[in-house]
Each structure stands twice: as structure tokens, then as C-alpha cells.
Design a protein around this motif. Sequence first.
Motif: not given
Length: 170
Positions: A70-97
Amino acid sequence: MVVETTFSSYLTGEDALVLFFGVYMTLVISLSKKFRIFDMYLFFSRDKLKKLHSLRRFIVGFVLVDTMPIAWFWVLYRFVIPSEQGAFPIMAAAFACFSILGFERFLHGVVATEHHEKFYTPEEYDELIGAWGRENDEDNRFKVHAFTGMIYLIIFPVIAYFIGIIPIHL
């Protein structure tokens, strides 16, 4: 009259992170079942050693499988994953998970390696390792699992970060 609708809305990277993280969190919890970390019925066992072992497994499991991700989720959400729409932000989220699998490696390293006597009776440990077909595995050491866990927690967020900064309009 025919009304045409178009799908022009995409998930943001943050939305995708929530979705993928839930899927991977389910996977980590499923993988952790083999360690019997949530055998809470043993808290009421008459065998004091089983009670102590189950309590230790529960505490370690709660920290490594519930609290830290849960703490790791916050780090990824806040600092790693972009908030924009599109394929690359979605792919970034998949890799981060993918990185959440590192917590399962840490769990294995803590409870089921050379210091297992704090978490299992000899019979329970033999049964646990025997179910994996790894009775005489010389590589079942804490350092190996901890290193692998760190690789998951470093490599995949770095990949996600670089995918997330790819300009959307290539």
C-alpha cells in the motif's frame, strides 16, 4: 435518426495503475497462501509453538503483503506514473505493477529460508518445501530472495518511469 458515438476517452496512467495494481495485489496474496501467513485459526492452538509461529508469520505477512504494498502504491502513484491519458502512461502503469511481485520474494526470503525455524516447525517446513519440490535446494537463502525482490522494486518502476515520459504525440 442514427447517433454515432466515438470512444475518445482513455484511462489515465493513474487510473490504469489502480486497475493493474489491484490485479497484481490479488496475485501476490494468492502466491503468499503457500506460506500459510494468514492461518489465524492457529492463534487459538493449544500447541504454544504453533501459536507463536503462526503469530510471527501473520505479523511478517501483514507487513510485507498488506502494509508495504500500500505504501509502495502511493510511491508509484505520486512519483512514477503520469496522470495523462494515452497508451504510454497506461503501459507505464502496467510495468510499474510488476514491481509488487518483489514483496512476495521478500516474504519468501524472510519466512521460508535459513531462518525458517522462527516461523515453522520442522514438520511444517518439510511439508512446505516438499510441496514445491525443493527439498534440497541450496539456493533457498534470504540474500537470493531479497536481491530478487529488490530487482523487482527497482527495475520495473525505472522502466515505467521512462515509458511514462515518452511524449504522447510521437
